[in-house]
Enzyme design. Structure first.
Site, PDB file in Angstrom:
ATOM      1  N   LYS A 131      -6.015  -4.726  -0.751  1.00 34.09           N
ATOM      2  CA  LYS A 131      -4.640  -4.759  -1.250  1.00 34.09           C
ATOM      3  C   LYS A 131      -3.646  -4.137  -0.286  1.00 34.09           C
ATOM      4  O   LYS A 131      -2.486  -3.971  -0.615  1.00 34.09           O
ATOM      5  CB  LYS A 131      -4.573  -4.051  -2.601  1.00 34.09           C
ATOM      6  N   THR A 173      -4.201  -1.333 -10.265  1.00 39.32           N
ATOM      7  CA  THR A 173      -4.713  -0.759  -9.032  1.00 39.32           C
ATOM      8  C   THR A 173      -4.055   0.572  -8.739  1.00 39.32           C
ATOM      9  O   THR A 173      -3.214   1.037  -9.496  1.00 39.32           O
ATOM     10  CB  THR A 173      -4.441  -1.747  -7.861  1.00 39.32           C
ATOM     11  N   THR A 227      -8.920   1.911 -11.498  1.00 37.14           N
ATOM     12  CA  THR A 227      -9.040   2.250 -10.087  1.00 37.14           C
ATOM     13  C   THR A 227     -10.500   2.565  -9.782  1.00 37.14           C
ATOM     14  O   THR A 227     -11.138   3.294 -10.529  1.00 37.14           O
ATOM     15  CB  THR A 227      -8.169   3.486  -9.761  1.00 37.14           C
ATOM     16  N   GLY A 284       1.328  -2.683   1.062  1.00 36.18           N
ATOM     17  CA  GLY A 284       0.339  -2.729  -0.004  1.00 36.18           C
ATOM     18  C   GLY A 284       1.004  -3.171  -1.293  1.00 36.18           C
ATOM     19  O   GLY A 284       2.219  -3.074  -1.436  1.00 36.18           O
ATOM     20  N   SER A 324      -1.453   1.658 -11.575  1.00 36.92           N
ATOM     21  CA  SER A 324      -1.824   2.419 -12.762  1.00 36.92           C
ATOM     22  C   SER A 324      -2.302   3.829 -12.444  1.00 36.92           C
ATOM     23  O   SER A 324      -2.071   4.750 -13.208  1.00 36.92           O
ATOM     24  CB  SER A 324      -2.902   1.670 -13.546  1.00 36.92           C
ATOM     25  N   CYS A 369      -8.427   7.297 -13.362  1.00 39.80           N
ATOM     26  CA  CYS A 369      -7.839   6.033 -13.838  1.00 39.80           C
ATOM     27  C   CYS A 369      -8.914   4.955 -14.003  1.00 39.80           C
ATOM     28  O   CYS A 369      -9.618   4.632 -13.031  1.00 39.80           O
ATOM     29  CB  CYS A 369      -6.764   5.561 -12.856  1.00 39.80           C
TER      30      CYS A 369
END
Length: 185
Positions: A42, A10, A171, A54, A133, A168
Site C-alpha cells: 500500500k 489498513t 492491521t 501510501g 483504522s 487494531c
C-alpha cells in the site's frame, strides 16, 4: 475525508527525521469482516523515487488517485505542495473523483502531507502522519518513539506499525516499507 466516512482498511504511517523519510503500511486487505489478503503493498515510490505515497481505503480508488497525483507532479515538477493542493482541489470538485473512497499520505525529504477528497491538504506540526483504522495507534507510538529515542525514521515506522498491528484488528504484521534516505548517506 468527511466526518461520516471512516477508513477501516489498513494502517499507513510516515515519519521524517534527520534528512530521511520512511513510509510503511501493513498488508491486510479486508472485505467486511473477512481478511482476503495479508500481503498487499500500500506504499510506493513515485516520480523517479523522489516521492513516497501510501493509501488507505479502496484499492481501485487509490490507484486512480496515484495516477492523478503523478499527473500533478509532472505539471508542477519539484513542487510537491502545489501538486498535492491541485490534486485535492480536483478531487473535491470533480464529480467522479469526489466519490472516491481513500486517503493519501504523500512525502518527500522536505514535506509530509495527508491529502483527502474533501479538499484537505494537511502538513502535520510534527514530522509524523498516519491514516487508516490503526492510524491513531501508529501515530501515538511513532510520536513517542521519535521524541524519546534516536531510532531512524524507518525503524520508527516499523516499530510503530507493529504496535498498531497488536491493537487494531484491521492491521497485520506484514509491513511494507519504502524510504528516502538522507542524500549524503
Amino acid at each position: 475525508m468527511s466526518e461520516g466516512r471512516k477508513v477501516r482498511a489498513t494502517t499507513v504511517l510516515a515519519v521524517r527525521r534527520d534528512g530521511s523519510v520512511a513510509m510503511g503500511a501493513d498488508g491486510q486487505v479486508t472485505m467486511g469482516d473477512t481478511v482476503v489478503k495479508g500481503t498487499a503493498t500500500k506504499v510506493r515510490k513515485l516520480k523517479g523515487d523522489r516521492i513516497l505515497a501510501g493509501f488507505a481505503g479502496s484499492v481501485a480508488d487509490a490507484f486512480t488517485l496515484f495516477g492523478k497525483l503523478e499527473e500533478k507532479l509532472e505539471r508542477y515538477p519539484g513542487n510537491l505542495t502545489r501538486a498535492c493542493v491541485e490534486l485535492a482541489k480536483e478531487w473535491r470538485m470533480d464529480r467522479y473523483l469526489r466519490r472516491l473512497d481513500a486517503l493519501l499520505l504523500v512525502a518527500d525529504r522536505n514535506h509530509l502531507f495527508l491529502v483527502s477528497g474533501d479538499g484537505n491538504v494537511l502538513e502535520p506540526d510534527e514530522d509524523v502522519a498516519a491514516i487508516g483504522s490503526g492510524g491513531s495507534f501508529a501515530l501515538a507510538a511513532a510520536r513517542a518513539l521519535r521524541r524519546r529515542t534516536e531510532l531512524s525514521s524507518a525503524e520508527i515506522v516499523r516499530d510503530a506499525l507493529g504496535i498498531a498491528a497488536d491493537i487494531c484488528i484491521y492491521t497485520n504484521h506484514q509491513i511494507s516499507l519504502v524510504e528516502l534516505a538522507e542524500e549524503n548517506a
